[in-house]
Design an enzyme around this catalytic site. Sequence first.
Site, PDB file in Angstrom:
ATOM      1  N   ARG A 237       0.843  -1.190   0.000  1.00 25.12           N
ATOM      2  CA  ARG A 237       0.000   0.000   0.000  1.00 25.12           C
ATOM      3  C   ARG A 237       0.884   1.249   0.000  1.00 25.12           C
ATOM      4  NH1 ARG A 237      -3.298  -2.954  -1.587  1.00 25.12           N
ATOM      5  NH2 ARG A 237      -5.403  -3.379  -0.784  1.00 25.12           N
ATOM      6  N   GLU A 266      -3.781   7.179  -6.009  1.00 25.44           N
ATOM      7  CA  GLU A 266      -3.863   6.361  -7.215  1.00 25.44           C
ATOM      8  C   GLU A 266      -5.125   6.706  -7.989  1.00 25.44           C
ATOM      9  OE1 GLU A 266      -3.463   2.218  -6.248  1.00 25.44           O
ATOM     10  OE2 GLU A 266      -1.517   2.495  -5.274  1.00 25.44           O
ATOM     11  N   HIS A 285      -0.183  -0.298 -10.156  1.00 21.01           N
ATOM     12  CA  HIS A 285      -0.842  -1.203  -9.211  1.00 21.01           C
ATOM     13  C   HIS A 285      -1.284  -2.493  -9.919  1.00 21.01           C
ATOM     14  CE1 HIS A 285      -3.172  -1.222  -5.154  1.00 21.01           C
ATOM     15  NE2 HIS A 285      -2.761  -2.440  -5.482  1.00 21.01           N
TER      16      HIS A 285
END
Length: 324
Positions: A237, A266, A285
Amino acid sequence: MKKNIILYKTIPVDQFERLQQHFNVTAFDNITPENADTFRQALAGADGIIGASYPITANDLTLAPNLKAASTISVGIDQFDIDAMNARKIALMHTPNVLTETTADTIFTLVLCSARRIIEMAEMVKNGQWTKSIGESDYGSNVNGKTIGILGMGRIGYAVAKRAHAGFGMSVLYYNNHQHLDAENLLNARRCDLDTLLAESDFVCVVLPLLPSTEKLIGKNELAKMKSSAFLINGSRGKIIDETALIDALENQVIRGAGLDVFEVEPLPADSKLLKLPNVVALPHIGSATHETRYAMVKCAVDNLIAALNGDLSQNCVNPEVIK
C-alpha cells in the site's frame, strides 16, 4: 426468497450469472461521483455487497440496516471501516490466497527492474540512444547473493522470500510481529528489528497491510538508515511510505532507487515528481493483474459472499469472532 445484494465492480459474465442464481442483484460497473447517490440509496435494501476499489465508510453502513456480509475482491481490507462493521456484526470476506504468487512475481519483478535499470535501458534502446557499448554510467546492480529485507512475513512476504533464497541465493531478513518458523528453517531467514533490517538490506521490500500502525512507517528517518546503494520496493500500500520523504531521498541519493507498484494517491498524478526520476520504476498497481489471478479473485469473492449469506464463515472471513 432471494436475498438482495449490490455488485459494485464489473466482473466476468459467468460469475455475474452465479450471483444472479443466488441473489437479487443490483449492479454498478464502478462507483463514480455520478452514481454514488444511487448506490447509497440501494444500500437500504441490501443484505450483502461485493466489489472492490471503493471505500465503504461508517456512514455507508448506517444506510444499510439489513447488511449481513461484504465481500471484497481483494486481499486488502483498508477500504472498509472495520470497527463499524464489527459493531454491526457484519461479516467481511476477502481473497487472501489466490493472488499470493502473482503478487510475489510482481514484487520480484520490481527488484530486478530496479537493480538492473531495465525500464531505463529499454527506453534508451527504443529512443535510438544505444549507439555504442554501454559504459559504467549505465551499469546496474547485482541481485544474486545480496540481502533482501522483507517488511511483513505473511503469505506474500514468504513467497517473495522463497524466490529470493532459492532463485537468487539471497540472504533474507524479515521484520514481522510474529516469528515465521518456515522462513527461518527452510529459507535461513533471520527475524530482526526494523533498524537492523534497514541498515543491512540491499533491497527493502514492503509487504505489509495498511493499518494505523503502518501508515508512513517508512519516512525520512527510516530512509536515512538504509544503505546508499539500496533499493526500496513497495508492493503493498502506498501510504506505508512517506512519498515526500522518498522523493527527497531519491533526489539526494540517500538511496539508490525505488520500485513502486502502489502510491499514496492512485492513479499517480501525471505531475508527480516520481515520474521525473530515472531511478524510479513505477507500475500502475498491477500486483495481481493477470487474467488468471483476477478471475480467481472474483470467483473466490463470489464464493465467499454466497457462503457468508448462508451462514458459513469458515473460509476467508476477516472478523468471524464478532459474528455471533
